[in-house]
Design an enzyme around this catalytic site. Structure first.
Site, PDB file in Angstrom:
ATOM      1  N   CYS A   2       4.114   3.413  -7.808  1.00 26.22           N
ATOM      2  CA  CYS A   2       3.862   4.928  -6.986  1.00 26.22           C
ATOM      3  C   CYS A   2       3.330   5.638  -7.833  1.00 26.22           C
ATOM      4  O   CYS A   2       3.806   5.615  -9.105  1.00 26.22           O
ATOM      5  CB  CYS A   2       5.256   5.670  -6.336  1.00 26.22           C
ATOM      6  N   GLY A  28      -1.129   6.196  -5.753  1.00 27.49           N
ATOM      7  CA  GLY A  28      -0.508   6.199  -4.918  1.00 27.49           C
ATOM      8  C   GLY A  28      -1.445   6.907  -3.742  1.00 27.49           C
ATOM      9  O   GLY A  28      -1.987   7.298  -4.115  1.00 27.49           O
ATOM     10  N   ASN A 102       9.331   6.403  -8.686  1.00 25.63           N
ATOM     11  CA  ASN A 102       8.516   5.199  -8.860  1.00 25.63           C
ATOM     12  C   ASN A 102       9.388   3.720  -9.403  1.00 25.63           C
ATOM     13  O   ASN A 102      10.263   3.925 -10.462  1.00 25.63           O
ATOM     14  CB  ASN A 102       7.043   5.313  -9.853  1.00 25.63           C
ATOM     15  N   CYS A 238       6.800  -3.327 -17.854  1.00 28.62           N
ATOM     16  CA  CYS A 238       5.778  -4.052 -16.452  1.00 28.62           C
ATOM     17  C   CYS A 238       4.411  -4.080 -17.358  1.00 28.62           C
ATOM     18  O   CYS A 238       3.517  -3.404 -18.037  1.00 28.62           O
ATOM     19  CB  CYS A 238       5.644  -3.539 -15.313  1.00 28.62           C
ATOM     20  N   TYR A 244      -3.813  -3.190 -14.937  1.00 26.12           N
ATOM     21  CA  TYR A 244      -4.598  -2.654 -13.196  1.00 26.12           C
ATOM     22  C   TYR A 244      -4.181  -1.643 -13.123  1.00 26.12           C
ATOM     23  O   TYR A 244      -4.446  -0.801 -13.277  1.00 26.12           O
ATOM     24  CB  TYR A 244      -4.419  -4.158 -12.257  1.00 26.12           C
ATOM     25  N   SER A 285     -11.471  -1.967 -11.354  1.00 21.40           N
ATOM     26  CA  SER A 285     -10.325  -2.895 -11.803  1.00 21.40           C
ATOM     27  C   SER A 285     -11.203  -3.397 -12.767  1.00 21.40           C
ATOM     28  O   SER A 285     -10.251  -3.636 -13.937  1.00 21.40           O
ATOM     29  CB  SER A 285      -9.771  -3.442 -11.069  1.00 21.40           C
ATOM     30  N   ASP A 347     -12.664  -9.780 -13.411  1.00 27.26           N
ATOM     31  CA  ASP A 347     -12.505  -8.570 -12.418  1.00 27.26           C
ATOM     32  C   ASP A 347      -9.859  -8.494 -12.958  1.00 27.26           C
ATOM     33  O   ASP A 347     -10.477  -9.579 -14.223  1.00 27.26           O
ATOM     34  CB  ASP A 347     -11.786  -8.937 -11.051  1.00 27.26           C
ATOM     35  N   ASP A 348      -9.805  -7.829 -12.503  1.00 25.00           N
ATOM     36  CA  ASP A 348      -8.400  -8.228 -14.159  1.00 25.00           C
ATOM     37  C   ASP A 348      -7.655  -8.761 -13.419  1.00 25.00           C
ATOM     38  O   ASP A 348      -6.959  -9.894 -13.903  1.00 25.00           O
ATOM     39  CB  ASP A 348      -7.428  -6.087 -13.517  1.00 25.00           C
ATOM     40  N   CYS A 384       6.302  -9.633  -7.191  1.00 22.21           N
ATOM     41  CA  CYS A 384       7.520  -8.845  -7.660  1.00 22.21           C
ATOM     42  C   CYS A 384       8.288  -8.383  -7.474  1.00 22.21           C
ATOM     43  O   CYS A 384       8.079  -8.065  -5.299  1.00 22.21           O
ATOM     44  CB  CYS A 384       5.660  -7.328  -8.409  1.00 22.21           C
ATOM     45  N   CYS A 435       7.844  -7.477 -18.644  1.00 19.17           N
ATOM     46  CA  CYS A 435       8.799  -7.812 -17.784  1.00 19.17           C
ATOM     47  C   CYS A 435       7.062  -8.506 -17.179  1.00 19.17           C
ATOM     48  O   CYS A 435       6.179  -8.283 -16.955  1.00 19.17           O
ATOM     49  CB  CYS A 435       8.469  -7.390 -17.008  1.00 19.17           C
ATOM     50  N   CYS A 438       5.626 -11.799 -12.860  1.00 20.39           N
ATOM     51  CA  CYS A 438       4.498 -12.844 -11.844  1.00 20.39           C
ATOM     52  C   CYS A 438       3.810 -13.120 -12.400  1.00 20.39           C
ATOM     53  O   CYS A 438       3.385 -14.242 -11.318  1.00 20.39           O
ATOM     54  CB  CYS A 438       3.832 -10.840 -11.195  1.00 20.39           C
TER      55      CYS A 438
HETATM   56  P1  AMP Z   1      -7.060 -10.247  -3.711  1.00 16.51           P
HETATM   57  O1  AMP Z   1      -7.992 -10.043  -3.186  1.00 16.51           O
HETATM   58  O2  AMP Z   1      -5.748 -10.619  -2.917  1.00 16.51           O
HETATM   59  O3  AMP Z   1      -7.075 -11.587  -4.764  1.00 16.51           O
HETATM   60  O4  AMP Z   1      -6.905  -8.841  -4.389  1.00 16.51           O
HETATM   61  C1  AMP Z   1      -7.491  -9.227  -6.324  1.00 16.51           C
HETATM   62  C2  AMP Z   1      -8.097  -7.410  -6.477  1.00 16.51           C
HETATM   63  O5  AMP Z   1      -6.643  -6.331  -5.789  1.00 16.51           O
HETATM   64  C3  AMP Z   1      -8.223  -7.607  -7.430  1.00 16.51           C
HETATM   65  O6  AMP Z   1      -9.621  -6.650  -8.045  1.00 16.51           O
HETATM   66  C4  AMP Z   1      -6.838  -5.723  -8.207  1.00 16.51           C
HETATM   67  O7  AMP Z   1      -7.810  -4.869  -8.746  1.00 16.51           O
HETATM   68  C5  AMP Z   1      -6.079  -5.966  -6.918  1.00 16.51           C
HETATM   69  N1  AMP Z   1      -4.943  -6.181  -7.185  1.00 16.51           N
HETATM   70  C6  AMP Z   1      -4.337  -6.411  -7.868  1.00 16.51           C
HETATM   71  N2  AMP Z   1      -2.830  -6.325  -8.107  1.00 16.51           N
HETATM   72  C7  AMP Z   1      -3.038  -5.512  -7.027  1.00 16.51           C
HETATM   73  C8  AMP Z   1      -1.948  -4.539  -6.127  1.00 16.51           C
HETATM   74  N3  AMP Z   1      -0.573  -4.767  -6.659  1.00 16.51           N
HETATM   75  N4  AMP Z   1      -2.075  -4.100  -5.109  1.00 16.51           N
HETATM   76  C9  AMP Z   1      -3.679  -3.538  -4.999  1.00 16.51           C
HETATM   77  N5  AMP Z   1      -4.805  -4.006  -5.525  1.00 16.51           N
HETATM   78  C10 AMP Z   1      -4.205  -4.719  -6.572  1.00 16.51           C
END
Ligand code: AMP
Length: 485
Positions: A2, A28, A102, A238, A244, A285, A347-348, A384, A435, A438
């Protein structure tokens, strides 16, 4: 996850809080709220929706006062109830309290049961209300608000960055591991505390520093006071904030997040180079990581996907079907850039694999010959418990699959995740100060059924009560600029 903010400013706070929440919107998108106080009255407004949807000029004009707190809430499955929208507001003995949090307490259920047994009633399902009930209980026993916070911090376990307004007083406090970010700085005629420095930037203010792990602050328009309440042997920031969550232009622990991400991109190239025609981010991202990869490799940076800027993040919908639909609406491949090309797609992170699978398919359907996926985090192996909406192990694609299997599952030509060591190097903090729950399954606080990395949490004495007055350290009082025109 948050976003929180608290402001004490002699020129009024509602518009500044609004702008701060706008800057923290990425933390958020489910709901937003602001509470302020002026001359014996409490003003508050909160609702579901984005910051720009929840507030309008008239609402903000009505939020009077020179002190206030605000919150943007991240959606988590099951908790999407109107009563859970923050700030959490209540009255006690003619005082007005507004609290924004948060983080995630790991002992919330236990504390709640204990207080319910003693007669406490709760109106929400949040751990934020548990924090409020502990503070009020200590206050009821005759302690000052400051002492009540001190006692409260001793009882809480887990992650918490909190801003608390009690009438015209503004407090902020952070867990002893400093898991969630919290920093403070100046506003034109006062002080601000917020999840990220970008909320200070939009005020035209200056970042003073991070709120230290285990520290409590009291902020006024003229200055701030600090008290170190609890300490761990080392912090546990974190790691995902750097990868991200935080905005790329935020500064966390003296590190510009943008630069951390560029270094991640450069390391990705060093660890897993690819021969390709272009480097494309998954927007937004992957953008700064992709820029780092492109600069370091010399491969041109060119967007292969266009993002619809008017959507939230793909995760915003709780069900898998809606999530897939959201990805499709959000990203459109730029065929002219990728047709017949070999693409490095950056991607991240990969969580469930939905995004990557869909995007690789989109790129291939648009004619990309090769899609080399490079990811700015190591594989996410474990959930997490400290405030990030990471799913269960069963849902995490990497929890039981090797990289090669994940590559097959997302249909990529090649796949590489940055190693933890290279990631830590890019962040520039010691590994033990982060941390990595995850990524490693080892957490900085005890969680049933999980491995705990021992961290000694040390409190300031048992003597803090009597010492409280003397332990307060006055912060620099800001020089007041002449009246704003
Ligand atoms: P997924 O499609 O489930 O593999 O999610 C990966 C994508 O979600 C990546 O492009 C990240 O930028 C984004 N992401 C990673 N962690 C989170 C999170 N906790 N909440 C929202 N988006 C996330």
């Amino acid at each position: 996850m948050c976003g929180i903010v608290g402001i004490a400013d002699a020129g009024g706070v509602s518009f500044s809080l609004y702008h701060a929440l706008y800057a923290l919107q990425h933390r958020g998108q489910e709901s937003a709220g602001i509470s302020t106080y002026s001359e014996g009255c409490f003003y508050k407004h909160k609702d579901q929706g984005l910051v720009g949807e929840v507030f309008d000029e008239a609402t903000l004009q009505g939020l009077k006062g020179n002190v206030g707190v605000g919150h943007v809430r991240y959606p988590t499955t099951g908790a999407n109830l109107p009563e859970n929208i923050q700030p959490f507001n209540f009255r006690f003995r003619d005082h007005f309290f507004a609290l924004a949090h948060n983080g995630n307490l790991v002992n919330a259920a236990q504390l709640r049961a204990e207080y319910e047994q003693a007669g406490e009633i709760y109106s929400t399902t949040t751990d934020t209300e548990v924090i409020a009930s502990v503070i009020v209980d200590e206050y009821r026993k005759g302690h000052s608000i400051q002492d009540a916070i001190v006692f409260c911090m001793h009882k809480l376990r887990g992650s918490y960055s909190v801003v608390l307004m009690v009438d015209d007083e503004l407090y902020a406090f952070r867990d002893p591991l400093g898991i969630k970010p919290l920093c403070f700085g100046t506003t034109p005629r006062g002080h601000i505390v917020a999840s990220e420095s970008v909320a200070i930037d939009v005020q035209g203010g200056t970042l003073i520093r991070e709120v230290r792990p285990g520290e409590m602050l009291r902020l006024t328009p003229d200055g701030y006071e600090s008290l170190q309440i609890t300490m761990a042997d080392r912090p546990a920031h974190c790691i995902f904030e750097f990868i991200y969550f935080a905005r790329a232009d935020a500064v966390i622990e003296d590190q510009l997040v943008y630069d951390v991400r560029r270094k991640i991109g450069a390391s990705l190239y060093d660890e897993a180079p690819a021969k390709a025609d272009l480097v494309s981010p998954v927007p937004d991202s992957g953008t700064s990581i992709a820029i780092g990869f492109a600069h370091h490799s010399g491969i041109p940076y060119l967007e292969g996907l266009m993002k619809n800027r008017y959507m939230g993040r793909t995760f915003i919908k709780p069900s898998q079907k809606e999530r897939e639909l959201a990805v499709r609406i959000k990203l459109n491949p730029i065929t002219g850039h990728i047709c017949g090309k070999s693409v490095v797609l950056v991607d991240d992170s990969i969580v469930r694999g939905t995004t990557s699978r869909h995007i690789v398919d989109l790129m291939k359907e648009s004619g990309a010959e090769e899609v080399h996926v490079r990811i700015g985090s190591p594989p996410i192996k474990a959930p997490c418990y400290l405030g990030v909406d990471m799913p269960t192990r069963e849902e995490l694609i990497a929890s039981d699959k090797e990289t090669q299997q994940v590559r097959e599952s997302i249909n990529a030509t090649s796949l590489h995740h940055i190693t933890l060591d290279a990631l830590v190097q890019a962040i520039g903090l010691p590994k033990e100060h982060l941390c990595t729950g995850c990524l490693t399954g080892g957490y900085p606080v005890p969680i049933e059924g999980e491995a705990c990395l021992a961290r000694i949490v040390d409190f300031v004495g048992g003597t803090y009560q009597t010492k409280l007055g003397t332990l307060w350290e006055k912060g620099k009082t800001k020089k007041r600029p002449s009246r704003r025109k």
